[in-house]
Design a protein around this motif. Structure first.
Motif, PDB file in Angstrom:
ATOM      1  N   PRO A 136       0.767  -1.188   0.076  1.00 38.91           N
ATOM      2  CA  PRO A 136      -0.069  -0.018  -0.180  1.00 38.91           C
ATOM      3  C   PRO A 136       0.855   1.189   0.042  1.00 38.91           C
ATOM      4  O   PRO A 136       1.835   1.218   0.461  1.00 38.91           O
ATOM      5  CB  PRO A 136      -0.715  -0.007   1.390  1.00 38.91           C
ATOM      6  N   ALA A 137       0.332   2.341  -0.690  1.00 42.72           N
ATOM      7  CA  ALA A 137       1.058   3.759  -0.563  1.00 42.72           C
ATOM      8  C   ALA A 137       0.667   4.248   0.899  1.00 42.72           C
ATOM      9  O   ALA A 137       1.622   4.730   1.387  1.00 42.72           O
ATOM     10  CB  ALA A 137       0.285   4.583  -1.757  1.00 42.72           C
ATOM     11  N   ILE A 138      -0.313   3.991   1.398  1.00 42.80           N
ATOM     12  CA  ILE A 138      -0.792   4.411   2.887  1.00 42.80           C
ATOM     13  C   ILE A 138      -1.090   3.183   3.491  1.00 42.80           C
ATOM     14  O   ILE A 138      -2.139   2.554   3.006  1.00 42.80           O
ATOM     15  CB  ILE A 138      -1.632   5.244   2.684  1.00 42.80           C
ATOM     16  N   ARG A 139      -0.403   2.469   4.474  1.00 39.79           N
ATOM     17  CA  ARG A 139      -0.966   1.395   5.053  1.00 39.79           C
ATOM     18  C   ARG A 139      -2.211   1.492   5.894  1.00 39.79           C
ATOM     19  O   ARG A 139      -2.152   2.468   7.129  1.00 39.79           O
ATOM     20  CB  ARG A 139       0.249   0.541   5.816  1.00 39.79           C
ATOM     21  N   SER A 140      -3.111   1.211   5.693  1.00 40.29           N
ATOM     22  CA  SER A 140      -4.302   1.260   6.516  1.00 40.29           C
ATOM     23  C   SER A 140      -5.317  -0.108   5.857  1.00 40.29           C
ATOM     24  O   SER A 140      -5.888   0.119   5.226  1.00 40.29           O
ATOM     25  CB  SER A 140      -5.229   2.329   6.328  1.00 40.29           C
ATOM     26  N   TYR A 141      -5.256  -1.082   6.920  1.00 36.96           N
ATOM     27  CA  TYR A 141      -5.643  -2.414   6.318  1.00 36.96           C
ATOM     28  C   TYR A 141      -6.953  -2.338   5.920  1.00 36.96           C
ATOM     29  O   TYR A 141      -7.492  -2.989   4.778  1.00 36.96           O
ATOM     30  CB  TYR A 141      -5.366  -3.550   7.315  1.00 36.96           C
ATOM     31  N   GLY A 142      -7.982  -1.627   6.539  1.00 37.20           N
ATOM     32  CA  GLY A 142      -9.506  -1.547   6.076  1.00 37.20           C
ATOM     33  C   GLY A 142      -9.663  -1.009   4.992  1.00 37.20           C
ATOM     34  O   GLY A 142     -10.254  -1.415   4.134  1.00 37.20           O
ATOM     35  N   GLY A 191      -5.257   1.834  -9.083  1.00 35.22           N
ATOM     36  CA  GLY A 191      -4.000   1.055  -8.676  1.00 35.22           C
ATOM     37  C   GLY A 191      -3.310   1.767  -7.643  1.00 35.22           C
ATOM     38  O   GLY A 191      -2.509   1.211  -7.110  1.00 35.22           O
ATOM     39  N   GLY A 192      -3.420   3.125  -7.414  1.00 38.69           N
ATOM     40  CA  GLY A 192      -2.693   3.946  -6.870  1.00 38.69           C
ATOM     41  C   GLY A 192      -2.574   3.564  -5.396  1.00 38.69           C
ATOM     42  O   GLY A 192      -1.361   3.345  -4.798  1.00 38.69           O
ATOM     43  N   PRO A 193      -3.692   3.150  -4.736  1.00 38.61           N
ATOM     44  CA  PRO A 193      -3.432   2.980  -3.144  1.00 38.61           C
ATOM     45  C   PRO A 193      -2.859   1.808  -2.813  1.00 38.61           C
ATOM     46  O   PRO A 193      -2.149   1.793  -1.836  1.00 38.61           O
ATOM     47  CB  PRO A 193      -4.912   2.897  -2.772  1.00 38.61           C
ATOM     48  N   THR A 194      -3.005   0.774  -3.689  1.00 35.83           N
ATOM     49  CA  THR A 194      -2.422  -0.632  -3.233  1.00 35.83           C
ATOM     50  C   THR A 194      -1.624  -1.201  -4.173  1.00 35.83           C
ATOM     51  O   THR A 194      -0.910  -2.336  -4.153  1.00 35.83           O
ATOM     52  CB  THR A 194      -3.398  -1.531  -2.911  1.00 35.83           C
ATOM     53  N   ASP A 222       7.239  -9.118   4.063  1.00 34.46           N
ATOM     54  CA  ASP A 222       6.000  -8.380   4.688  1.00 34.46           C
ATOM     55  C   ASP A 222       4.565  -9.248   4.514  1.00 34.46           C
ATOM     56  O   ASP A 222       3.576  -9.087   4.261  1.00 34.46           O
ATOM     57  CB  ASP A 222       5.626  -7.378   3.545  1.00 34.46           C
ATOM     58  N   TRP A 223       4.612 -10.472   5.203  1.00 31.80           N
ATOM     59  CA  TRP A 223       3.470 -11.140   5.670  1.00 31.80           C
ATOM     60  C   TRP A 223       2.271 -10.653   6.237  1.00 31.80           C
ATOM     61  O   TRP A 223       1.318 -11.039   6.233  1.00 31.80           O
ATOM     62  CB  TRP A 223       3.930 -12.448   6.267  1.00 31.80           C
ATOM     63  N   ALA A 224       2.541  -9.410   7.278  1.00 34.39           N
ATOM     64  CA  ALA A 224       1.663  -8.635   7.799  1.00 34.39           C
ATOM     65  C   ALA A 224       0.533  -8.197   6.776  1.00 34.39           C
ATOM     66  O   ALA A 224      -0.639  -8.225   7.168  1.00 34.39           O
ATOM     67  CB  ALA A 224       2.213  -7.667   8.559  1.00 34.39           C
ATOM     68  N   TYR A 225       0.879  -7.945   5.521  1.00 37.54           N
ATOM     69  CA  TYR A 225       0.085  -7.130   4.645  1.00 37.54           C
ATOM     70  C   TYR A 225      -0.628  -8.464   3.820  1.00 37.54           C
ATOM     71  O   TYR A 225      -1.615  -8.103   3.161  1.00 37.54           O
ATOM     72  CB  TYR A 225       0.800  -6.271   3.842  1.00 37.54           C
ATOM     73  N   SER A 226       0.221  -9.483   3.643  1.00 40.73           N
ATOM     74  CA  SER A 226      -0.249 -10.306   2.593  1.00 40.73           C
ATOM     75  C   SER A 226      -1.678 -10.792   2.601  1.00 40.73           C
ATOM     76  O   SER A 226      -2.307 -11.344   1.426  1.00 40.73           O
ATOM     77  CB  SER A 226       0.619 -11.632   2.752  1.00 40.73           C
ATOM     78  N   TRP A 227      -2.540 -10.984   3.458  1.00 38.12           N
ATOM     79  CA  TRP A 227      -3.899 -11.166   3.571  1.00 38.12           C
ATOM     80  C   TRP A 227      -4.727 -10.321   2.844  1.00 38.12           C
ATOM     81  O   TRP A 227      -5.818 -10.819   2.379  1.00 38.12           O
ATOM     82  CB  TRP A 227      -4.233 -11.371   5.090  1.00 38.12           C
TER      83      TRP A 227
END
Length: 252
Positions: A136-142, A191-194, A222-227
């Motif tokens: 992500p360009a800005i990490r915010s999972y939701g 495509g920009g955000p993620t 970066d498995w924390a983001y992989s889901w």
């Protein structure tokens, strides 16, 4: 080879081609000393569009899903048969998804081989990971999840729309080209955000390759983001399949 075997091989080849060329354009843009270095995001979006075109062309035997979100979206849409005359059931769905994931891993490994010296010379671990997987360009999972759901919904919904035109010509008669242009459009618009994975296999397969390959100075996978690029596209694809039932009816 039986039909399931043909379908599996077709999805391996198609997804492998997709990931090889897609990750390849990112490597060309992101890794130092490449001729395409700093080519920009638009070059990446067109590269991924052409990668989809090539993947769809060579995966003709399976109907060229090359994406678990497409497979699951078609199931949600009520499909009773996939490509090569394979009936829709748990075994065939797992065959498609297994072929897609294996192909993605293989494609990413071949990409690494093609750019091995550039990976070795690249000082930034983040750039190396970015070749393989999205971030992500800005990490915010939701919000990242919402972006992937929306992008994949557009992909699968429009792909189903192409399929609706299959018997009457229209854009579906052009084969792989409309899907390739659709992917370029999604990348340029959403495509920009993620980084628009819009395909669980496209992200998970190369991320696994990044994890297992002996890449010099590669850092974390970066498995924390992989889901996010797994769950988001699955939700988006399934929602598109359900939504297409009332919104894209077949006239009789």
């Amino acid at each position: 080879m039986d039909n399931l075997g043909i379908v599996f091989l077709s999805e391996v080849i198609g997804t492998g081609m997709l990931v090889l060329l897609g990750c390849g354009v990112v490597a060309n843009v992101a890794l130092a000393k490449n001729k395409g270095f700093n080519g920009g995001f638009l070059m990446v979006t067109f590269g991924w569009g052409f990668a989809v075109f090539a993947g769809v062309i060579v995966a003709y035997n399976s109907g060229a899903h090359i994406n678990p979100a497409v497979t699951l979206g078609l199931v949600a849409n009520g499909a009773t048969e996939f490509g090569a005359g394979v009936p829709v059931n748990v075994i065939s769905v797992l065959t498609y998804i297994g072929g897609q994931l294996l192909g993605a891993i293989i494609g990413a490994i071949i990409c690494w081989i093609a750019y091995k010296q550039h990976f070795d010379d690249e000082p930034e671990a983040a750039n190396k990971l970015g070749v393989f997987s999205t971030g992500p360009a800005i990490r915010s999972y939701g919000w990242n999840l919402a972006t992937e759901i929306i992008g994949t919904f557009v992909l699968v919904f429009v792909v189903i729309g192409f399929g609706r035109q299959g018997e009457t010509g229209g854009l579906a008669a052009l084969g792989a080209l409309p899907v390739a242009l659709l992917v370029v459009g999604i990348g340029a618009s959403l495509g920009g955000p993620t980084g628009y994975a819009i395909n669980p296999a496209r992200d998970l397969g190369p991320r696994i390759a990044h994890f297992i390959l002996p890449i010099k100075g590669k850092g974390s996978s970066d498995w924390a983001y992989s889901w996010v690029p797994i769950v988001g596209p699955i939700i988006g694809g399934v929602l598109a399949g359900f939504a297409a039932i009332p919104l894209l009816p077949i006239l009789t």
